[in-house]
Each structure stands twice: as C-alpha cells, then as structure tokens.
Design an enzyme around this catalytic site. Structure first.
Site, PDB file in Angstrom:
ATOM      1  N   ASP A 246       8.077  -5.566 -56.650  1.00 41.48           N
ATOM      2  CA  ASP A 246       8.314  -4.125 -56.717  1.00 41.48           C
ATOM      3  C   ASP A 246       9.763  -3.793 -57.030  1.00 41.48           C
ATOM      4  OD1 ASP A 246       7.256  -1.382 -56.283  1.00 41.48           O
ATOM      5  OD2 ASP A 246       8.711  -1.362 -54.640  1.00 41.48           O
ATOM      6  N   ILE A 327       7.125   6.304 -55.168  1.00 38.63           N
ATOM      7  CA  ILE A 327       7.529   7.057 -56.362  1.00 38.63           C
ATOM      8  C   ILE A 327       8.505   6.271 -57.238  1.00 38.63           C
ATOM      9  CG2 ILE A 327       7.186   9.306 -55.255  1.00 38.63           C
ATOM     10  CD1 ILE A 327      10.271   9.425 -54.929  1.00 38.63           C
ATOM     11  N   ARG A 328       8.690   4.966 -56.930  1.00 40.53           N
ATOM     12  CA  ARG A 328       9.594   4.175 -57.747  1.00 40.53           C
ATOM     13  C   ARG A 328       9.088   4.106 -59.189  1.00 40.53           C
ATOM     14  NH1 ARG A 328      10.617  -0.329 -54.562  1.00 40.53           N
ATOM     15  NH2 ARG A 328      12.445   0.723 -53.710  1.00 40.53           N
ATOM     16  N   GLY A 329       7.790   4.046 -59.389  1.00 39.74           N
ATOM     17  CA  GLY A 329       7.236   4.015 -60.732  1.00 39.74           C
ATOM     18  C   GLY A 329       7.574   5.271 -61.517  1.00 39.74           C
TER      19      GLY A 329
END
Length: 391
Positions: A246, A327-329
C-alpha cells in the site's frame, strides 16, 4: 577468573567490548560536524559502477517507463512497484533513471543531502547551523539513487551510533546509513518481495514519517529520510506484505515481449552496448538530455496543473465502486494525473490523462479475488469507462 571480573559490568563493559571490536575493524576516519560526529569509512570512494543502459533506448514496457518518469516529476506520488517476469528490464530501467535525475541544491559536505532552504529537509547539523543564523554553503549534487541489498543489516540501512565515543567523550558520533544517503533521492529495492521482515518494518516507518530515528543505549539521533521508494520483483517468487504494498504510489505490471522482431532488436542493442558502453551512450546522449529537460520543465509546470472538480469527484467514485480501502488511491491518482499533464506540457488534466494513470494507481489496492477472471488493471479501466461515460 570469569568474564564478568575481566570486563566489569554496565557502561565499562560496553566500552571495553567496543574497543576490542574496533581493533578488528578497518580503520575509519571521524569527521566532526557541529554537535554530531559523522564517521566515514576509510575505504574511500566506491569503485566506479558500470555505465547504465540509456533509458530512451529501453524497448517496450511503456507502462513501467511512464510510472518512473511521473515519480521523478512529482516525488509525492509515493514511488513505484514494478512486478513482472524475469529478464524484462526492471532493474535496467530503474538504474537507467540515474541519467535523468536533475541536480539538487544541497548543503556542501553534508551526508544527509540537506536542503539549504527547507528546514524540514535538513540533517541535524545543518538544522542547528540554520537555527543559529549561520549561512549554509550551497552546492549542487545529482539526485541520489541508492540500492538496498537484500542482505543488508539494520545498522547498514538506518545508520549506527558510536556508543564508545558517546560514553567516553560525551558526543554523538553517527555513521549515516542508506536511508541518509537516499534522502531527497530514490531508494531502490530489487527483489523487494524477498526483503526480510525487519527491513520491511524499517522502510514502512521511514516511508510513513519521512524521518529515520536511530536509538542506542538512550542516545537518539533523527534525520530526514524522504525518498522515492522503487521496488521490483517477480510475483512468482512471493507476495509483498499488504502494508508495504500500500505504500507504493503506483504499480507497473510488465510482461515478456512476444513480438519476434522487437526481441531481436532488444538483443542486438544489448550486444552493441556490452561491447562499447561509452560509444553507445554517447550516441543517444542528446535524446537523454532532452528527456531530462522535459522532466525539469514538467516539475516547474506541476504547480500550475489542476484537476477539474468534476473529474476529482469521478476519480473518487471509481475508487468507491472498486471498494478501495482508504483515500490514498484518490490522492495518488490526482497527483499522477497532474504529473502526466505537466510531463506533456499542459496545465489542464484531461480524462485521457486519468485513464492512463488510474490503473497504475489502483490495481494493487483492490481486494484479491482468487476466482476473478479479469486482470485488476482491466477491471479498473472498465470501471473508469463506466463512471466517465467513455467507450
């Protein structure tokens, strides 16, 4: 007479043991920098490395090359993971990045590649001098590309504190590790899926905080460790831990070239390069310089690049429909789209820009389905087309 009677206990025992161990180590020079002593190996400079293959002449693998270039344009994307078959130019492409990396403003003779203008990117000595109002000497240095060996020890990666000097002289003597050398640069881990767990923990901590802290016997030294994390490996040899997976901003998935004529071209170019690397590199130096200039201009244009609000909403809708955790994507996709627009000389992001980068940003964030009949990248593309109304 037992061991305890000879060496004593507590701090005295540690000093004696350290002195004995030092007697068997190569001599090293210690250089004082402000309040911190930095130990430099007496073995001198490293031997010259073999010239890298020109980045512009790597055939095929466009997805991988795009991901690497975008991370140079905007390091905040968070790095790239390159997974694919053996012999598909993964490590060749990463090492070829050295020629494309622009120069940095650094504090002269600083082992942490300290930024002379940004306190958040300064090592402990440069930061102390900056706060004391001293004018820092500014120099130029190539953006570093540091390789992390699979068998490296934690001390080699993080750095180590000389306990003997701390106890006998009351000063901090620190030998910087690979994280210090990679600050403001690129940290490359080949076969990253085979990395030992204790080193994975170190990378996770530094990647999350941007700092590396070394603590030994109550003595603590911290320095910035902000780097672009680049990893490569063969998925057949093992999976990455989800936490580390991730942390990579983008995931390039590459395969073996199938076209016979292109394979012949690749083999021919490699043979010519191996026979005379210098001449081969000189032949394409102009193209290399042009790509470097394009990256430098893209970095300047990046600040002016914008993603339309409606596009940002649709990016988040894609992430939501794909059940992407966190919400990293969303963040990485927005950054990558802006970097691509700047790389192509534009300030406005288009749906085509998003379409090109969103599989790279989301494919490794999807929940694994062992019964799935479709590639994760294709699944992202199909969802994108549905949300954006594209055919």
């Amino acid at each position: 007479m037992n061991t305890q009677q000879v060496f004593g206990t507590g701090a005295g025992r540690q000093v004696v043991q350290l002195k004995m161990r030092a007697a068997f180590l190569p001599h090293a020079s210690v250089r004082r920098i402000g309040a911190v002593y930095v130990r430099a190996s007496a073995t001198g400079t490293q031997s010259a490395k073999k010239p890298s293959f020109p980045f512009v002449k790597i055939a095929g693998q466009e997805e991988m090359k795009l991901a690497l270039c975008l991370n140079i344009v905007d390091p905040n994307i968070g790095g790239v993971l390159i997974m694919g078959d053996r012999g598909t130019a993964k490590s060749v492409a990463v090492r070829a990045m050295v020629d494309l990396l622009p120069e940095l403003d650094v504090v002269e003779n600083d082992p942490f590649n300290s930024d002379p203008y940004d306190p958040k990117l300064m090592g402990p000595d440069a930061l102390m001098r900056y706060r004391n109002g001293e004018k820092l000497p500014v120099g130029k240095a190539k953006t570093p590309l540091v390789e992390l060996p699979l068998g490296a020890t934690e001390d080699r990666v993080c750095g180590t504190i000389d306990i003997e000097k701390a106890l006998t002289e009351g000063v901090k003597a620190f030998e910087p590790g690979l994280l210090a050398k990679a600050n403001r640069g690129i940290l490359y881990v080949d076969e990253v899926n085979l990395l030992d767990d204790h080193l994975v923990d170190v990378l996770l901590d530094s990647a999350a905080s941007g700092w590396n802290t070394v603590e030994r016997e109550g003595i603590s030294i911290s320095h910035p460790a902000r780097f672009i994390l680049v990893g490569s490996g063969n998925p057949e040899e093992g999976e990455l831990r989800p936490q580390l997976l991730d942390r990579f901003g983008m995931h390039a998935q590459i395969g073996t070239v199938k076209e016979p004529k292109l394979r012949v071209q690749i083999v021919s170019q490699r043979q010519i390069f191996d026979e005379d690397p210098s001449s081969f590199r000189a032949k394409y130096e102009e193209q290399q310089n042009a790509l470097t200039a394009r990256i430098v201009e893209a970095r300047k244009l990046l600040k002016a690049s914008e993603v339309n609000y409606d596009y940002r909403v649709k990016i988040s809708q894609v992430c939501s429909e794909l059940n992407v955790d966190g919400i990293r994507g969303d963040i990485v996709t927005n950054r990558a789209a802006k970097a691509l627009a700047a790389f192509e000389g534009r300030s406005e992001v288009t749906p085509e820009d998003i379409y090109r980068v969103i599989p790279l940003c989301l494919r490794h964030r999807l929940r694994k389905d062992p019964l799935a009949q479709i590639d994760d990248g294709d699944k992202v593309r199909e969802t994108f087309k549905s949300v954006f109304g594209m055919e």
